[in-house]
Design an enzyme around this catalytic site. Structure first.
Site, PDB file in Angstrom:
ATOM      1  N   LEU A 169      74.061  54.417  54.014  1.00  0.00           N
ATOM      2  CA  LEU A 169      73.279  55.648  54.183  1.00  0.00           C
ATOM      3  C   LEU A 169      74.204  56.857  54.075  1.00  0.00           C
ATOM      4  CD1 LEU A 169      71.004  54.540  57.176  1.00  0.00           C
ATOM      5  CD2 LEU A 169      70.611  54.263  54.709  1.00  0.00           C
ATOM      6  N   ARG A 227      77.150  69.646  61.145  1.00  0.00           N
ATOM      7  CA  ARG A 227      78.230  69.957  62.083  1.00  0.00           C
ATOM      8  C   ARG A 227      79.593  70.022  61.398  1.00  0.00           C
ATOM      9  NH1 ARG A 227      77.527  65.911  66.985  1.00  0.00           N
ATOM     10  NH2 ARG A 227      76.177  64.773  65.544  1.00  0.00           N
ATOM     11  N   GLN A 268      67.189  59.756  48.184  1.00  0.00           N
ATOM     12  CA  GLN A 268      66.159  60.029  49.177  1.00  0.00           C
ATOM     13  C   GLN A 268      65.845  61.520  49.095  1.00  0.00           C
ATOM     14  OE1 GLN A 268      67.397  59.615  53.261  1.00  0.00           O
ATOM     15  NE2 GLN A 268      65.324  59.355  54.049  1.00  0.00           N
ATOM     16  N   GLY A 270      73.997  55.498  72.093  1.00  0.00           N
ATOM     17  CA  GLY A 270      72.872  54.733  72.616  1.00  0.00           C
ATOM     18  C   GLY A 270      73.382  53.464  73.284  1.00  0.00           C
ATOM     19  N   GLU A 272      68.820  55.798  74.477  1.00  0.00           N
ATOM     20  CA  GLU A 272      69.651  56.904  74.012  1.00  0.00           C
ATOM     21  C   GLU A 272      70.325  57.587  75.196  1.00  0.00           C
ATOM     22  OE1 GLU A 272      70.378  57.424  70.902  1.00  0.00           O
ATOM     23  OE2 GLU A 272      69.026  55.777  70.362  1.00  0.00           O
ATOM     24  N   ASN A 297     123.236  62.826  30.014  1.00  0.00           N
ATOM     25  CA  ASN A 297     123.476  63.760  31.113  1.00  0.00           C
ATOM     26  C   ASN A 297     122.992  65.144  30.696  1.00  0.00           C
ATOM     27  OD1 ASN A 297     125.086  64.157  33.847  1.00  0.00           O
ATOM     28  ND2 ASN A 297     125.462  65.942  32.573  1.00  0.00           N
ATOM     29  N   ALA A 320     123.022  71.611  34.233  1.00  0.00           N
ATOM     30  CA  ALA A 320     122.178  72.470  35.064  1.00  0.00           C
ATOM     31  C   ALA A 320     121.537  73.584  34.249  1.00  0.00           C
ATOM     32  CB  ALA A 320     123.004  73.069  36.190  1.00  0.00           C
ATOM     33  N   ALA A 331     127.411  74.581  26.275  1.00  0.00           N
ATOM     34  CA  ALA A 331     126.727  75.329  27.325  1.00  0.00           C
ATOM     35  C   ALA A 331     126.200  76.654  26.788  1.00  0.00           C
ATOM     36  CB  ALA A 331     127.675  75.578  28.488  1.00  0.00           C
TER      37      ALA A 331
END
Length: 464
Positions: free
Chosen positions: A8, A15, A79, A146, A161, A384, A387, A430
């Protein structure tokens, strides 16, 4: 067991104060509805029907995405008028033709229910001795649930309940209704039409089926789940957080019994579809979301989030985000690495500090140690990358590929403008911008000649 599960999931969930379906809210990265459906499939149910209503399209989309390839059919029934749980079950039976075998009715906001609980619950009505059973539990604090009142023979006499409990009943009746029911499918189909809406809410309540079946001379009993947490539901954000913590603890406890070390189990969030091998150490603030697999003898974290990612044995994954990535054995990542979808790191490779990799293969033993971006790249073994190097894979309209051969050395701050191919055993100087293919074994340089102006600093100061 020819059992059917009806889940369901049509309620508003007011809430939760949400713009989404309640059952779509996630626990450890997985929507609640999927926790329940997965439990029914693992329990051996041959048919699963999810009743949708509020935010029906959202729930259908979640199910379609998750169960498109499932061997067990996961159907939906809408539903359109939410007139109570009894009405939801009646609409489902009319739409699907379910009329025999055990039928288990579960709530879609029951994420902690376990497959063994569902299987044993369904088996209570499989022999024909019982027409229905109620899933019950004894939580530490029964307030709000309940209460089940049993007769001398242990059959269900009635469900009281909370608001109707006397002080004596509140103190003495500790068996609580978890809101789930197992029915003999033939009897359910025969008598569901007898449920009426003669109550203050003008709704059709499924618990009324118990009295109806008893009136027809059928036996109704309870199925008590030993772990009360199986019966806990989510009706608010507070309960969502509470059940998330319970789910986390359950998973982490199981993994620890299987040989995984947690530095602080309360600070590691491992999803239900993740696996971790023995002797792996999980550091705080580690998250595994979706279908993750981590091998043995790894270090996970701290501050690491993996989503749908596979890692082999001996990996060190420190301060890393990885999404839809594959890491083979002995791979090192981080700290502060970002592995985007399509990343495949082969044995012994490395993605270091502040490295981002996207849709690329990093070859065996290759290293991208720091401050680099690698995208749409196929990299050979033993490479390699210095950076600050970048594969410039996007021209503003299309993505282009970069290929780097084995044992090549990429100098720091190299811009590789794709499409470009750099051969094996090559070197880039580089600070170069590589726009043309580089042959095997070649050195590629792209820079202006350096000029040195002696005494410049003193002359500049004099001018100022």
């Amino acid at each position: 067991m020819n059992a059917t599960a009806i889940v369901l999931a049509a309620g508003e969930g007011t809430r939760m104060k949400s713009n989404h379906a309640k059952v779509s809210h996630q626990i450890l990265g997985k929507p609640m509805i999927r926790w329940v459906v997965d439990a029914t499939i693992a329990a051996g149910c041959e048919r699963v029907v999810v009743v949708v209503g509020s935010h029906a399209d959202e729930v259908r989309a979640i199910l379609a995405d998750a169960y498109a390839d499932s061997p067990v059919s996961v159907e939906t029934v809408e539903q359109t008028e939410r007139l109570g749980t009894g009405h939801a079950v009646r609409v489902t039976l009319e739409a699907t033709g379910i009329s025999d075998g055990p039928v288990v009715v579960l709530n879609g906001d029951l994420p902690l229910i376990q497959a063994d609980t569902v299987r044993l619950f369904a088996e209570t009505v499989a022999t024909g001795e019982l027409a229905a059973t109620v899933l019950t539990m004894t939580p530490p604090d029964p307030f709000g649930y309940g209460r089940i009142q049993l007769d001398a023979d242990g059959a269900v006499e009635r469900i009281i309940e909370q608001k109707d409990c006397t002080p004596e009943q509140d103190a003495e009746l500790l068996e609580c209704n978890a809101g789930c029911y197992a029915f003999d499918g033939a009897l359910l189909a025969a008598h569901i039409g007898e449920v009426t809406n003669d109550n203050a809410q003008a709704e059709y309540y499924l618990p009324d089926m118990l009295e109806i079946l008893k009136r027809h001379g059928h036996a109704v009993s309870i199925f008590h789940c030993e772990d009360y947490r199986d019966g806990l539901g989510v009706n608010s954000r507070v309960q969502l957080a509470e059940l998330t913590a319970i789910a986390r603890d359950r998973i982490n406890e199981r993994l620890m019994t299987e040989g995984v070390t947690f530095i602080d189990p309360a600070q590691a969030w491992i999803g239900p579809d993740a696996t971790i091998g023995r002797d792996t150490v999980v550091w705080p603030q580690t998250h595994l979301i979706g279908t993750c697999s981590v091998g043995e003898s790894c270090q996970l974290g701290p501050n690491t989030r993996l989503t749908n990612t596979r890692a082999g044995n001996g990996c060190v994954i420190d301060e890393t985000i990885a999404v839809d990535a594959v890491l083979e054995n002995d791979v090192e990542c981080g700290p502060r690495a970002y592995l985007r979808p399509g990343t495949h790191m082969l044995d012994g490779s490395k993605a270091g500090t502040h490295v981002e990799i996207k849709k690329s293969t990093i070859g065996e033993g290759s290293k991208v140690p720091h401050l680099s971006y690698i995208g749409d790249t196929t990299m050979g073994a033993g490479v390699n990358v210095g950076a600050g190097s970048i594969t410039c894979n996007y021209d503003g309209k299309n993505k282009h590929a970069t290929v780097i051969g084995d044992r090549t050395f990429i100098g720091s701050d190299t811009m590789m403008v794709a499409p470009v191919r750099i051969g094996s055993d090559a070197i880039t100087g580089a600070g170069g911008t590589i726009t043309k293919d580089v042959p095997d074994g070649a050195l590629a340089l792209e820079r202006t000649d350096q000029r040195v102006l002696e005494g410049y600093t003193e002359r500049r100061r004099a001018r100022l």
